[in-house]
Design a protein around this motif. Structure first.
Motif, mmCIF file in Angstrom:
data_model
loop_
_atom_site.group_PDB
_atom_site.id
_atom_site.type_symbol
_atom_site.label_atom_id
_atom_site.label_comp_id
_atom_site.label_asym_id
_atom_site.label_seq_id
_atom_site.Cartn_x
_atom_site.Cartn_y
_atom_site.Cartn_z
ATOM 1 N N LEU A 198 -1.671 -3.568 -6.668
ATOM 2 C CA LEU A 198 -1.752 -2.612 -5.555
ATOM 3 C C LEU A 198 -0.455 -1.836 -5.400
ATOM 4 N N SER A 204 0.977 3.980 -3.145
ATOM 5 C CA SER A 204 0.513 5.359 -2.936
ATOM 6 C C SER A 204 1.468 6.397 -3.493
ATOM 7 N N LYS A 209 0.840 -1.201 0.000
ATOM 8 C CA LYS A 209 0.000 0.000 0.000
ATOM 9 C C LYS A 209 0.872 1.248 0.000
#
Length: 949
Positions: free
Chosen positions: A855, A828, A824
Motif C-alpha cells: 500500500l 498516493s 495511504k
C-alpha cells in the motif's frame, strides 16, 4: 593684501540655494551616469541576478549598477565623492538655519546628518563584492539614520509653507515606497517570481530620487542665506518661527502635540533607559523560569513536582500584610537588586539549583514591580513612567529575542558558549537598578482622588491576570503569532523574518496609543476590536490570521496602561496577587490542551486553545469593566505638566531606538534563499531524522549551537526535527529551527503550529520547498501525531519528503490508525519519497508491516537494523547508497539516523552491500565521526556506516 570691506559687505556673495542645487545635481549625476554607462556596456550582466536574467529581468538594481563593474562603479564613486563637499555644507547650513537657544534637537539632527554622510561613503567605497558584511552595516546604518533625519528636518522646518508641503510629499513617497520595495524583494528572494527583481529595482531607484529630492527642498530655505557669510533675513537668530513652533501653538493642550516640545536632558533619558532595562530584566525572568520548569517533566515524562516553582510569581499576595507592603514600597531598590540573582543562575551547573534560584528571583521581581506600581499610585506621571518602563522593557526583550533568533541572551539556559550575554547583562542590570531606584520613594498610602470610584478589586485582578497571560503567551516573541498562522509552502502569509519587525512595531504603537489615549484604549469599542483580532488569530491562517494578530497585539499593549492604572487603586494583594494566580491557572490551562495525555483531567480540555483564548479575553474584559467603573467617577483630568510631557518623550525615544534596531535585525536576518546542497556534483541527498527534545540538552542548556555543529559536520541536505515546537510559555516561546536554518542555510518549514496541539515536527532543506502540507493524523485517545508532507526540487527533480511523529506507546489503537493513514498518504504519491519518522514499533513487527507494505510502496533503509524502536528512515523510487546512526552525546535522548540517496538514478533491482572503499568519495559519510568521533558524536550500533550499490 586682502581687500577691505565694510560691515555687511562681502567680497563674494553666493546664494545659499546653490549649495542645494550643487548637491542635488551632482548626486543625481553619480547615480544616473553609472546607470547609463552600465546599460551601455554591461546591460545583460547587471540585470542578471541569482535566479533570472534577461528577458525575465530587464532593469538593473541600484547595487548592481553602482557596485559590480568598472567603469560604471568609477563614475559613481567619483561623483559621489564630489557630492560630499556640498553635502557637509548642506548639513552645516541646515544647523545654522534651525539652531535656537536652549534647543538640543538641531544639534542631534546635524549629528545624524553627518553620520548619514559618513555611512554613505562607507557603502559607496566598500562594495558588497569587497566585504559584504561591512557594506551591509554601512547601508543599514544609512537607512536607519534616514528616519530621524527626515523627522528632524520636518520638525525643524522654517515656517515656509511650500518647503513644508514638498518635504511632507517627499517623505511620504520615500517611506511609502518601502512597502512595495520589501514586497517585491520577498517575491524575488523567497518566492523566486520572474520579473520581481525588476519591479524591486524600480522602487529602489525611486528611493534614490525621493531621498535626494527631500534634501533638494532646502533650496527654498537657503534662499535667505548668502555665502561668505551674511544672514540677510535674520533667520539664524531665531526671529522667525519654525514649523515646530507653529504646530506647538496650535496643538497646545493636546497630549501628542506637546510631548516633544520641551527641552532635552541626557540625565532624564538615562533614567528612562534604566527603567526600560529594569522592565527587560523582569520579562527575562518571567519568561525564563517556565523553560527551567519544563526541563523536569520533560525528562520525567510526567509531572515531576518541580512544577510548583511556577507559583513563585504570586508573591504579591504577601502584600495583604500591611507591614510587608510598607517595607516593600520603602525598599524597592533592595527588592530589584535581589531579583538580579536570576542573571547569576547560569553559574550553577545543577538544573535544580538553577530552578530554585530563578524561582526566588521571580518572586522578588514580581513583588518589586507590583510595589513600584503601588508606591506611585498617588503620582500619576511617575506611575505612567513605571508602566512605560515595564511595557517598553517587554518590547526590548522581544527585540533581544529577535536579534538572537528567539533565545533571550540572559536566560538561565544560556551561557557564553551558546550565545549568552549573561555577564554584560548583569552589569547593565545592576547599573539600571541603581539609577532608576535612586529617587525619593512614595509612601504607597491609600491615595484616592476625591469623588472617584474604585471599581471591583476582583475584576481588576482578573483583568491583570488575563492581560499578563495574553502578553506572555503571545507577545514575548515576535514569531509566536506568525507560527500560529503558518501553513507551509508556498508562502501565503507572514514569515518570522522580516515580519517579526512588523509585530514589534505594532506592539510599540499600541503602547504609545494607550498612554496618550487611555479613554479610547479602555473603551468597549477597542475591546471589541481586540476580541475580533483574537478570533481571527485563533480561527484563520495566512494574512487574515496575521492581521487579526496585529489587531490583538495593538489592543493588548494599548490596554496595558489602563488595566494597571485601574489595578493600583486597590490593595495590591487583591488585584495583582489575584492576577498572578489567574495567570498561573491560564499557563497550566494552555499547556494542558496539549499535554492532556500526561496530566489528570487533561482530556477535558484536550485541543481547546479556543477556550484558552476566550477565557483570556473575558478576563481582560473584566479588567476593562473595572477600569470603566473607576473612570466613570473621575473628575476632569488635569492638564499634563511640561515635565510629564518631557518624561513621555524619553520613553518614546528609547522605544524608537528599539524599533530601528528591530528593522536593522530584520534586514540582517532576511533569508538569502541561495542555499546549495553539499555534493551537487554527485546529485547526493543526505537526509536525517532527529528527535531533538525541544532543543534543551540533558544539562538544561539551550542546544541550538551544538545541534548546528553536528548537523553541519554530517553534511545533511535535509533533516526532520521531531518534538520541536517551543512556541508556548512553558518552552520559552522560541523556535529552534531559526538559528540552525539561518546559520547553515536551510529552507525551514515549522510544521503544524502551536495552535494545532502537537509537540511539533519541522523540516529543514537545502533544496527549495515547492509545496508542503501539514497533517494531524488520527488520534482518538492519545496525543496528536503531526506530519509534514513536502515536495522538494532536488537537482531539477521533484522528490517528496515526509516528516512524521507517531503517537505514544500507551495508545496502540492510535498508532494503528496512524500507520494506515500514513501508508495511504505515501502510497498516493507518484514521486520518489523519503520518510523521516518516529514510528514506535519494532522492525518487521506490528505496524512496521503497514508502513513498509504494498500500500505504501516504501522500503526500509536497512531492515537488518534490529535495535531500532522509534526512529526509521524509509524510501521508495530513489536509489539509497548509505545509512548511519550517530550518537547524540548529551544534546538529547535520541540519536540521529541518516540516509544517503542519489537523485536521478532508479532503484536497482538487486542491491548489494559494499565496503566503503568501493564507494565514490562524494557519496561517503564524513570520516570525522569514526572511532571516538568528535564532541561525543560518533557512529554507533554498527561502528561504521553501511553502503550499497
Amino acid at each position: 593684501m586682502a581687500p577691505r570691506f565694510k560691515d555687511g559687505d562681502a567680497v563674494v556673495a553666493i546664494n545659499g540655494k546653490w549649495v542645494s542645487w550643487t548637491h542635488t545635481i551632482v548626486a543625481y549625476t553619480a547615480f544616473f551616469s553609472a546607470l547609463i554607462v552600465g546599460v551601455a556596456l554591461h546591460y545583460h550582466k547587471i540585470v542578471q541576478n541569482e535566479h533570472y536574467g534577461y528577458p525575465d529581468e530587464w532593469f538593473p538594481s541600484v547595487s548592481a549598477t553602482i557596485g559590480d563593474r568598472y567603469p560604471e562603479r568609477a563614475f559613481f564613486q567619483v561623483f559621489i565623492a564630489i557630492t560630499s563637499g556640498p553635502r557637509f555644507l548642506l548639513v552645516f547650513l541646515w544647523y545654522v538655519l534651525t539652531a535656537r537657544p536652549n534647543s538640543t534637537l538641531p544639534k542631534l539632527v546635524a549629528g545624524v546628518g553627518i553620520f548619514r554622510t559618513l555611512t554613505c561613503g562607507g557603502w559607496t567605497y566598500v562594495t558588497s563584492t569587497d566585504d559584504h558584511d561591512w557594506h551591509d552595516i554601512f547601508m543599514i546604518s544609512y537607512l536607519v539614520a534616514t528616519l530621524p533625519w527626515t523627522l528632524g528636518c520636518l520638525a525643524l522646518s522654517p515656517n515656509n509653507r511650500r518647503a513644508v508641503k514638498y518635504r511632507k510629499i517627499a517623505a511620504s513617497l520615500f517611506f511609502g515606497t518601502l512597502v512595495p520595495l520589501i514586497y517585491y524583494f520577498i517575491q524575488h528572494k523567497v518566492h523566486k517570481v520572474p520579473g520581481a527583481y525588476t519591479r524591486y529595482a524600480f522602487f529602489e531607484w525611486s528611493l534614490i530620487l525621493f531621498d535626494v529630492g527631500f534634501d533638494a527642498i532646502t533650496v527654498l530655505d537657503f534662499e535667505g542665506f548668502e555665502l561668505v557669510v551674511r544672514d540677510v533675513k535674520g533667520i539664524s537668530r531665531g526671529q522667525l518661527k519654525t514649523t515646530a513652533d507653529s504646530v506647538l501653538e496650535k496643538e497646545k493642550g493636546k497630549p501628542v502635540g506637546n510631548t516633544f516640545g520641551e527641552g532635552f536632558f541626557w540625565t532624564e533619558i538615562l533614567d528612562a533607559a534604566a527603567d526600560v532595562y529594569n522592565g527587560f530584566v523582569f520579562w527575562t525572568i518571567v519568561t525564563g523560569l517556565p523553560v527551567l520548569v519544563w526541563y523536569f517533566p520533560l525528562w520525567h515524562m510526567g509531572i515531576s513536582g518541580y512544577e510548583v516553582a511556577i507559583v513563585a510569581c504570586v508573591s504579591p499576595l504577601l502584600f495583604a500584610i500591611p507591614s510587608l507592603r510598607s517595607a516593600a514600597t520603602k525598599n524597592l531598590r533592595l527588592l530589584h537588586l535581589t531579583s538580579l540573582v536570576a542573571l547569576l543562575a547560569y553559574k550553577f551547573e545543577d538544573p535544580a539549583n538553577r530552578l530554585f534560584i530563578t524561582a526566588f528571583a521571580l518572586s522578588s521581581t514580581c513583588a518589586a514591580w507590583v510595589a513600584s506600581f503601588f508606591a506611585e499610585r498617588g503620582n500619576t506621571p511617575r506611575l505612567e513612567a513605571r508602566i512605560m518602563g515595564w511595557g517598553v522593557g517587554l518590547i526590548m526583550s522581544v527585540v533581544a529575542k529577535f536579534a538572537c533568533t528567539t533565545n533571550n541572551p540572559l536566560w538561565p539556559i544560556m551561557h557564553g558558549n551558546n550565545g549568552g550575554w549573561n555577564k554584560i547583562g548583569l552589569l547593565f542590570a545592576i547599573l539600571a537598578v541603581l539609577r532608576s531606584q535612586r529617587g525619593a520613594l512614595a509612601s504607597g498610602s491609600d491615595y484616592l482622588p476625591a469623588g472617584s470610584k474604585k471599581g471591583s478589586s476582583l475584576l481588576a485582578g482578573i483583568g491583570f491576570g488575563g492581560l499578563l497571560f495574553a502578553i506572555v503567551s503571545l507577545l514575548t516573541d515576535s514569531s509566536t503569532m506568525i507560527s500560529w498562522v503558518w501553513e507551509g509552502y508556498p508562502i501565503r502569509g507572514p514569515i518570522a523574518v522580516p515580519h517579526g519587525a512588523v509585530t514589534i512595531f505594532v506592539m510599540g504603537a499600541g503602547l504609545v496609543y494607550g498612554v496618550f489615549h487611555p479613554a479610547v484604549a479602555g473603551s468597549w469599542t477597542a475591546y471589541g476590536i481586540g476580541s475580533v483580532g483574537a478570533a481571527l488569530l485563533t480561527y484563520y491562517h495566512h494574512w487574515t490570521g496575521y492581521y487579526g494578530a496585529l489587531a490583538f497585539a495593538f489592543y493588548i499593549m494599548a490596554v496595558t496602561p489602563v488595566i494597571i492604572t485601574s489595578g493600583v487603586r486597590h490593595s495590591p494583594a487583591s488585584t495583582f496577587g489575584i492576577g498572578f494566580i489567574l495567570y498561573v491557572f491560564l499557563l497550566l490551562f494552555h499547556v494542558w490542551v496539549v499535554a492532556y495525555a500526561f496530566v489528570p483531567g487533561g482530556p477535558l480540555v484536550r485541543e481547546h486553545t479556543d477556550w484558552v483564548m476566550i477565557t483570556t479575553m473575558l478576563s481582560i474584559g473584566a479588567g476593562v469593566f473595572s477600569a470603566a467603573t473607576s473612570n466613570s467617577g473621575r473628575t476632569r483630568a488635569k492638564p499634563i505638566s511640561p515635565n510629564s510631557k518631557r518624561q513621555r518623550s524619553y520613553y518614546i525615544y528609547v522605544l524608537a531606538a528599539l524599533q530601528l534596531l528591530s528593522v536593522s535585525v530584520a534586514y540582517l536576518r532576511f533569508p538569502t534563499n541561495d542555499y546549495k546542497p553539499h555534493h551537487p556534483e554527485e546529485k547526493i541527498v543526505t537526509a536525517g531524522i532527529w528527535t531533538v527534545h525541544f532543543g534543551l540538552d540533558n544539562d538544561m542548556w539551550a542546544a541550538e549551537r551544538r545541534m548546528r555543529d553536528v548537523i553541519g559536520e554530517l553534511e545533511l541536505d535535509v533533516i526532520g526535527f521531531l518534538e520541536s515546537d517551543n512556541q508556548r510559555i512553558i518552552m520559552g516561546n522560541k523556535d529552534i529551527t531559526q538559528y540552525i536554518a539561518e546559520d547553515l542555510g536551510y529552507y525551514a518549514d515549522f510544521g503544524p503550529g502551536p495552535n494545532k496541539h502537537t509537540w511539533g515536527s519541522a523540516l529543514l532543506s537545502k533544496f527549495p520547498i515547492v509545496n508542503s502540507t501539514h497533517h494531524l493524523l488520527p488520534s482518538p485517545v492519545g496525543e496528536l501525531a503531526p506530519a509534514i508532507h513536502a515536495t522538494l526540487d532536488m537537482y531539477g527533480e521533484m522528490v517528496d519528503i515526509v516528516v512524521f511523529h507517531s503517537g505514544q506507546e500507551e495508545d496502540p489503537e492510535d498508532r494503528r490508525l496512524q500507520s494506515q493513514y500514513l501508508a495511504k498518504l505515501m502510497g498516493s504519491s507518484p514521486r520518489p519519497l523519503i520518510l523521516l519518522s518516529y514510528l514506535v514499533t519494532k522492525p518487521l513487527e506490528g505496524n512496521y508491516n503497514t508502513y513498509v507494505s504494498e500500500l505504501s510502496g516504501m522500503n526500509d533503509i536497512d531492515n537488518t537494523d534490529w535495535e531500532r524502536w522509534c526512529e526509521y528512515v524509509l524510501y521508495k523510487k530513489i536509489h539509497r547508497t548509505g545509512y548511519a546512526r550517530i550518537s547524540r552525546d548529551t544534546i538529547t535522548d535520541t540519536e540521529i539516523q541518516v540516509g544517503k540517496f542519489v537523485v536521478g538514478e532508479p532503484e536497482p533491482e538487486n542491491e548489494m552491500r559494499v565496503p566503503e572503499e568501493m564507494v565514490p568519495v562524494g557519496r561517503r559519510f564524513p570520516a570525522l565521526f569514526r572511532g571516538d568521533g568528535v564532541r561525543g558524536h560518533r557512529y554507533h550500533v554498527f561502528d561504521e556506516p553501511r553502503y550499497w550499490q
